[in-house]
Design an enzyme around this catalytic site. Structure first.
Site, PDB file in Angstrom:
ATOM      1  N   ASN A  47       0.559  -0.990   5.265  1.00 42.64           N
ATOM      2  CA  ASN A  47       1.523  -0.265   6.116  1.00 42.64           C
ATOM      3  C   ASN A  47       0.942  -0.355   7.517  1.00 42.64           C
ATOM      4  O   ASN A  47      -0.077   0.308   7.782  1.00 42.64           O
ATOM      5  CB  ASN A  47       1.597   1.218   5.749  1.00 42.64           C
ATOM      6  CG  ASN A  47       2.293   1.512   4.430  1.00 42.64           C
ATOM      7  OD1 ASN A  47       3.309   2.189   4.401  1.00 42.64           O
ATOM      8  ND2 ASN A  47       1.740   1.032   3.323  1.00 42.64           N
TER       9      ASN A  47
ATOM     10  N   LYS B 144      -9.503   2.075  -1.441  1.00 44.64           N
ATOM     11  CA  LYS B 144      -9.633   1.510  -0.079  1.00 44.64           C
ATOM     12  C   LYS B 144     -10.969   1.881   0.569  1.00 44.64           C
ATOM     13  O   LYS B 144     -11.353   3.059   0.609  1.00 44.64           O
ATOM     14  CB  LYS B 144      -8.472   2.007   0.776  1.00 44.64           C
ATOM     15  CG  LYS B 144      -8.387   1.373   2.163  1.00 44.64           C
ATOM     16  CD  LYS B 144      -7.108   1.854   2.841  1.00 44.64           C
ATOM     17  CE  LYS B 144      -6.904   1.211   4.208  1.00 44.64           C
ATOM     18  NZ  LYS B 144      -5.609   1.706   4.806  1.00 44.64           N
TER      19      LYS B 144
ATOM     20  N   CYS C  48      -4.703  -2.933   3.182  1.00 43.08           N
ATOM     21  CA  CYS C  48      -4.364  -2.767   4.573  1.00 43.08           C
ATOM     22  C   CYS C  48      -5.481  -3.073   5.565  1.00 43.08           C
ATOM     23  O   CYS C  48      -5.804  -4.228   5.788  1.00 43.08           O
ATOM     24  CB  CYS C  48      -3.794  -1.373   4.799  1.00 43.08           C
ATOM     25  SG  CYS C  48      -2.721  -1.357   6.229  1.00 43.08           S
TER      26      CYS C  48
ATOM     27  N   ASN D 267      -7.031   6.215  -1.282  1.00 43.98           N
ATOM     28  CA  ASN D 267      -5.919   5.305  -1.032  1.00 43.98           C
ATOM     29  C   ASN D 267      -6.138   4.166  -2.013  1.00 43.98           C
ATOM     30  O   ASN D 267      -7.057   3.368  -1.833  1.00 43.98           O
ATOM     31  CB  ASN D 267      -5.961   4.818   0.431  1.00 43.98           C
ATOM     32  CG  ASN D 267      -4.722   4.049   0.806  1.00 43.98           C
ATOM     33  OD1 ASN D 267      -4.025   3.520  -0.070  1.00 43.98           O
ATOM     34  ND2 ASN D 267      -4.439   3.964   2.102  1.00 43.98           N
TER      35      ASN D 267
ATOM     36  N   GLU E  90       0.864  -1.180   0.000  1.00 43.74           N
ATOM     37  CA  GLU E  90       0.000   0.000   0.000  1.00 43.74           C
ATOM     38  C   GLU E  90       0.903   1.233   0.000  1.00 43.74           C
ATOM     39  O   GLU E  90       2.024   1.191   0.541  1.00 43.74           O
ATOM     40  CB  GLU E  90      -0.851  -0.018   1.273  1.00 43.74           C
ATOM     41  CG  GLU E  90      -1.604   1.259   1.609  1.00 43.74           C
ATOM     42  CD  GLU E  90      -2.105   1.295   3.063  1.00 43.74           C
ATOM     43  OE1 GLU E  90      -1.361   0.901   3.973  1.00 43.74           O
ATOM     44  OE2 GLU E  90      -3.269   1.704   3.249  1.00 43.74           O
TER      45      GLU E  90
ATOM     46  N   GLU F  65      -5.737   8.703   8.049  1.00 42.36           N
ATOM     47  CA  GLU F  65      -6.321   8.230   6.786  1.00 42.36           C
ATOM     48  C   GLU F  65      -7.742   8.727   6.604  1.00 42.36           C
ATOM     49  O   GLU F  65      -8.157   8.994   5.473  1.00 42.36           O
ATOM     50  CB  GLU F  65      -6.287   6.697   6.713  1.00 42.36           C
ATOM     51  CG  GLU F  65      -4.885   6.152   6.575  1.00 42.36           C
ATOM     52  CD  GLU F  65      -4.871   4.693   6.161  1.00 42.36           C
ATOM     53  OE1 GLU F  65      -4.361   3.880   6.932  1.00 42.36           O
ATOM     54  OE2 GLU F  65      -5.387   4.379   5.077  1.00 42.36           O
TER      55      GLU F  65
HETATM   56  N1  ING Z   1      -2.789   0.473   8.853  1.00 45.19           N
HETATM   57  C1  ING Z   1      -3.196  -0.290   9.973  1.00 45.19           C
HETATM   58  C2  ING Z   1      -3.868  -1.592   9.590  1.00 45.19           C
HETATM   59  O1  ING Z   1      -5.073  -1.781   9.601  1.00 45.19           O
HETATM   60  C3  ING Z   1      -4.261  -0.357  12.169  1.00 45.19           C
HETATM   61  C4  ING Z   1      -4.015   0.503  10.940  1.00 45.19           C
HETATM   62  C5  ING Z   1      -3.202  -0.956  12.862  1.00 45.19           C
HETATM   63  C6  ING Z   1      -5.551  -0.573  12.600  1.00 45.19           C
HETATM   64  C7  ING Z   1      -3.443  -1.753  13.979  1.00 45.19           C
HETATM   65  C8  ING Z   1      -5.801  -1.370  13.729  1.00 45.19           C
HETATM   66  C9  ING Z   1      -4.747  -1.966  14.415  1.00 45.19           C
HETATM   67  O2  ING Z   1      -3.091  -2.508   9.327  1.00 45.19           O
HETATM   68  C10 ING Z   1      -3.480   0.837   7.730  1.00 45.19           C
HETATM   69  N2  ING Z   1      -2.829   1.597   6.840  1.00 45.19           N
HETATM   70  O3  ING Z   1      -4.650   0.513   7.555  1.00 45.19           O
END
Ligand code: ING
Length: 302
Positions: free
Chosen positions: A195, A126, A170, A109, A46, A145
């Site tokens: 990411n 996304k 993601c 995204n 991503e 985001e």
């Molecule tokens: N990053 C993370 C993901 O869903 C996240 C955001 C991290 C949400 C950890 C919940 C817990 O992998 C992106 N870019 O969506």
């Protein structure tokens, strides 16, 4: 059997000062390596052209828009498309899209699917945007985001590479609906770049589980929908923020058949037989035989 040789093109960190030209050189290096391993497609992360800029509150719109692409391909990415055509290898690429539509500018995204002739055959925007939309200074770093992107219209499939291909991005991989909506359209393989910071500010007690939750989500989605799942990270320490690696390719059985083991640029390959989806779609997850939509209404209510 319908074998598809799939390469993961995991990226290590991209720093703010790293130019798109420098990043595209890294992507091209991995594309050559994937081709040498016999890959027919390479899957990149991503937002693969820039650092993960949603970690900052950026209120200067010109500076913010410097992280987006206004056309694809473009000057910086043309070499990647040219190499794909020359090597006859396809790719999935995530990037920030600034789209001029009838009613003005929109920010998504985005991920694209490019075939072995270097032509864009599909685009996905996304759906599940994590994080927050206002500056939250209490956080070590932001996850804006919801501020910087609009959600896309939904999930769709495209016949390509000898099968039925789907795309997600993601956070989408954490939501069961992503895989089910794709599977209801016959999806046999889903590509998901990500990411994922190690530290999850709202729930730091989950930080130690970040790799586990990544793999669990991909394995569950793949098995419960009889499809291959290809998750590819942008990993490592970007501008002081550490993101997980854990790129992996999961079979319809839910088994991990290939994984990256570093947090840098790394290419790993799996021979994926798309026919392995059939037995799950025909038996355990035979939607026509076993699903009970009358019981699922709550899922689509607000
Ligand atoms: N990053 C993370 C993901 O869903 C996240 C955001 C991290 C949400 C950890 C919940 C817990 O992998 C992106 N870019 O969506």
């Amino acid at each position: 059997s319908r074998h598809l040789n799939v390469a993961m093109g995991q990226l290590g960190p991209i720093q703010r000062a790293d130019s798109r030209t420098a990043v595209v050189k890294r992507l091209c290096t991995m594309m050559r390596e994937a081709k040498s391993l016999g890959a027919q497609i390479i899957v990149y992360p991503e937002l693969a052209l820039t650092t993960f800029f949603p970690r900052w509150y950026i209120d200067d719109v010109q500076e913010l828009h410097s992280f987006y692409e206004t056309s694809m391909p473009n000057i910086a990415t043309q070499p990647l498309f040219d190499l794909a055509r020359q090597l006859e290898i396809g790719f999935y690429l995530g990037y920030a899209e600034l789209a001029r539509e009838a009613d003005g500018l929109h920010r998504y995204n985005t991920a694209i699917l490019v075939n072995t002739r270097g032509e864009i055959v599909d685009k996905y925007r996304k759906v599940h945007l994590p994080g927050h939309s206002e500056h939250e200074p209490w956080r070590r770093f932001q996850h804006l985001e919801k501020r910087y992107f609009e959600p896309g219209p939904g999930f769709h499939v495209r016949r390509a590479f000898g099968g039925v291909m789907g795309m997600a991005l993601c956070n989408d991989r954490r939501w069961a609906e992503t895989y089910r909506v794709l599977a209801l359209q016959g999806c046999e393989m889903v590509f998901i770049g990500y990411n994922t910071p190690v530290h999850n500010a709202p729930a730091p007690q989950h930080d130690d589980l970040s790799l586990f939750h990544n793999q669990l989500s991909l394995q569950a989605g793949a098995y419960q929908n009889g499809m291959w799942a290809v998750g590819v990270a942008k990993a490592g320490l970007e501008e002081g923020v550490d993101s997980i690696g854990g790129s992996c390719i999961v079979a319809p059985s839910g088994e991990v058949v290939a994984r990256c083991i570093t947090k840098d640029d790394e290419v790993q390959l799996a021979r994926c037989d798309l026919d392995w989806c059939a037995v799950y779609k025909r038996t355990t997850f035979n939607f026509d035989l076993h699903r009970q939509p009358h019981a699922y209404g709550l899922i689509t209510e607000k």
